[in-house]
Design a protein around this motif. Structure first.
Motif, short mmCIF file in Angstrom:
data_model
loop_
_atom_site.label_atom_id
_atom_site.label_comp_id
_atom_site.label_asym_id
_atom_site.label_seq_id
_atom_site.Cartn_x
_atom_site.Cartn_y
_atom_site.Cartn_z
N GLY A 33 0.83 -1.21 0.00
CA GLY A 33 0.00 0.00 0.00
C GLY A 33 0.85 1.25 0.00
N LEU A 34 1.90 1.24 0.81
CA LEU A 34 2.78 2.40 0.90
C LEU A 34 3.53 2.66 -0.40
CD1 LEU A 34 4.28 2.26 4.48
CD2 LEU A 34 2.86 4.04 3.48
N LEU A 35 4.00 1.55 -1.01
CA LEU A 35 4.70 1.68 -2.30
C LEU A 35 3.77 2.29 -3.34
CD1 LEU A 35 6.76 -1.59 -2.78
CD2 LEU A 35 7.61 0.74 -2.99
N SER A 226 -10.37 -0.15 -1.89
CA SER A 226 -9.05 -0.73 -2.15
C SER A 226 -7.99 0.37 -2.07
CB SER A 226 -9.03 -1.34 -3.56
OG SER A 226 -9.05 -0.32 -4.53
N PRO A 227 -6.70 -0.01 -1.95
CA PRO A 227 -5.63 0.99 -1.94
C PRO A 227 -5.66 1.90 -3.17
CG PRO A 227 -4.75 -1.13 -1.28
CD PRO A 227 -6.17 -1.36 -1.72
N ASP A 228 -5.89 1.30 -4.35
CA ASP A 228 -5.94 2.10 -5.58
C ASP A 228 -7.06 3.13 -5.54
OD1 ASP A 228 -3.76 0.84 -6.82
OD2 ASP A 228 -5.04 -0.83 -7.44
N ASP A 232 -6.84 7.21 -5.73
CA ASP A 232 -7.64 7.96 -6.71
C ASP A 232 -8.34 9.15 -6.07
OD1 ASP A 232 -6.96 6.47 -8.87
OD2 ASP A 232 -8.85 5.37 -9.02
N ILE A 233 -8.93 8.92 -4.91
CA ILE A 233 -9.71 9.99 -4.30
C ILE A 233 -8.81 11.07 -3.69
CG2 ILE A 233 -11.36 10.54 -2.44
CD1 ILE A 233 -12.62 9.29 -4.96
#
Ligand SMILES: Nc1nc2c(ncn2[C@@H]2O[C@H](COP(=O)(O)OP(=O)(O)OP(=O)(O)O)[C@@H](O)[C@H]2O)c(=O)[nH]1
Ligand SMILES: [Mg+2]
Length: 368
Positions: A33-35, A226-228, A232-233
């Protein structure tokens, strides 16, 4: 910042390599997630530089009509042939790639609406990095109300490439905007409220927010974000555009091959512009997906002109009708009478400007 493009690219490549080589599991979830957040932040920086350049070039076509749909496809997918068949336009067609070099508009008249269709240059792999006329193609897609993806029946692999390029260009085709609310505040850290998350844990979400430079905020996530989606937001400026996938030139492949491609890509429709196959269905599909709302306005005691609707976007209200009728009408609004599916009975009196009108409503606006 002082960090130049090469340095940016190097850093991005480095993190992407790390992401690729990290096995995803419960234990690595946090670092993945951090990457992703780190990569997103650097790419955002790069994108901001690039879009500044595009804005300076200024190639956008003026939007006209009731809505705009963009034809996106590889070179020679048959975009111009299709535009010429379904609109009044005359765009050059030829058997070699990159025949169309700029955006060419046409108007499709359908069910009393005027839909602007944009024929654009072919899209190729690397378009989001500016290859071919990539920036121009993707800008047309990004600004459209509907994306029509054309895939040559003989080259099904084009679809994945196009989807990837659209995604890289921040276009979220057929994706719902995640329900995430971020209210920044001056101090106090992050307070996160969410339901059951399975794609990342709460600590990961908070660490990602910090990485994306959100340090003090009330954050509400609805649903299994999700992380993506979180990235996005936070970064914003993603475009959520509806899309349809069509297979073109079906006359040029045999039945068995076509069936295979259909099973693989699950298109909305198969067409042949040259042989006039599926074109009426395509017009109807475009119309349906745009979800246009046609309103017939009338004056008290008179009949409505049923030939010329006022065409509005999905979710349109009486307020939108007033705004389009006359400047300042909203302030003089008393009530409306409506015949159609947005009300319970014909001629119903509606007092609220927020009342949502429905397709084919007849509306009589009463003002002071
Ligand atoms: N068999 C067949 N050929 C088609 C069809 N539609 C277009 N073509 C041919 O495919 C070639 C490319 O067509 P265009 O309409 O110029 O394709 P395009 O997508 O606009 O191409 P670019 O402008 O280069 O991106 C031409 O030779 C057309 O005659 C079709 O439905 N069936
Ligand atoms: Mg063309």
């Amino acid at each position: 910042m002082g960090i130049n493009d090469t340095k940016l690219n190097e850093k991005i490549a480095e993190f992407e390599e790390e992401l690729r080589t990290t096995k995803y599991n419960k234990r690595t979830q946090r670092s993945v997630g951090l990457l992703k957040a780190k990569i997103a932040r650097l790419r955002d920086e790069k994108h901001k530089k690039a879009t500044a350049k595009i804005a300076a070039d200024g190639f956008a076509v003026k939007k006209t009509g009731d809505a705009t749909a963009a034809l996106i496809g590889f070179p020679s997918a048959g975009k111009s042939t299709l535009l010429n068949k379904i609109t009044d336009a005359d765009s050059r067609v030829a058997a070699y790639a990159f025949t169309t070099l700029t955006v060419i508009p046409g108007i499709l008249n359908y069910k009393k609406t005027r839909i602007q269709i944009l024929d654009v240059p072919g899209l190729i792999e690397g378009a989001s990095e500016g290859k071919g006329r990539g920036k121009e193609v993707l800008a047309a897609a990004s600004n459209a109300d509907l994306i029509i993806l054309l895939v040559d029946a003989a080259a099904p692999e084009q679809l994945q490439v196009m989807k990837h390029e659209l995604y890289e260009a921040r276009i979220r085709m057929n994706m719902k905007k995640p329900e995430i609310k971020i209210s920044k505040k001056p101090t106090g850290g992050i307070s996160l409220s969410c339901g059951n998350l399975t794609k990342m844990d709460k600590a990961t979400a908070i660490a990602m927010l910090h990485e994306l430079r959100v340090n003090n905020a009330d954050v509400v996530l609805r649903g299994d974000v999700s992380p993506d989606e979180l990235i996005d937001i936070v970064e914003g400026n993603r475009r959520y555009v509806p899309g349809i996938i069509i297979i073109t030139k079906v006359d040029a492949v045999d039945n068995a091959a076509l069936e295979k491609v259909k099973a693989l890509l699950k298109p909305d429709l198969c067409i042949s512009a040259e042989k006039n196959i599926g074109l009426n269905e395509l017009k109807e599909l475009i119309f349906q997906r745009l979800k246009l709302v046609r309103i017939y306005c009338k004056e008290a005691g008179k009949n409505a002109d049923m030939n010329e609707p006022m065409v509005l976007a999905e979710g349109a209200t009486i307020k939108n009708v007033c705004d389009k009728l006359h400047r300042g009408f909203v302030n003089r609004f008393r009530f409306a009478r409506i015949w159609g599916s947005s009300v319970k009975f014909d001629g119903q009196k509606v007092l609220k400007l927020e009342h949502k009108v429905a397709d084919e409503d007849v509306v009589e606006v009463h003002v002071n």
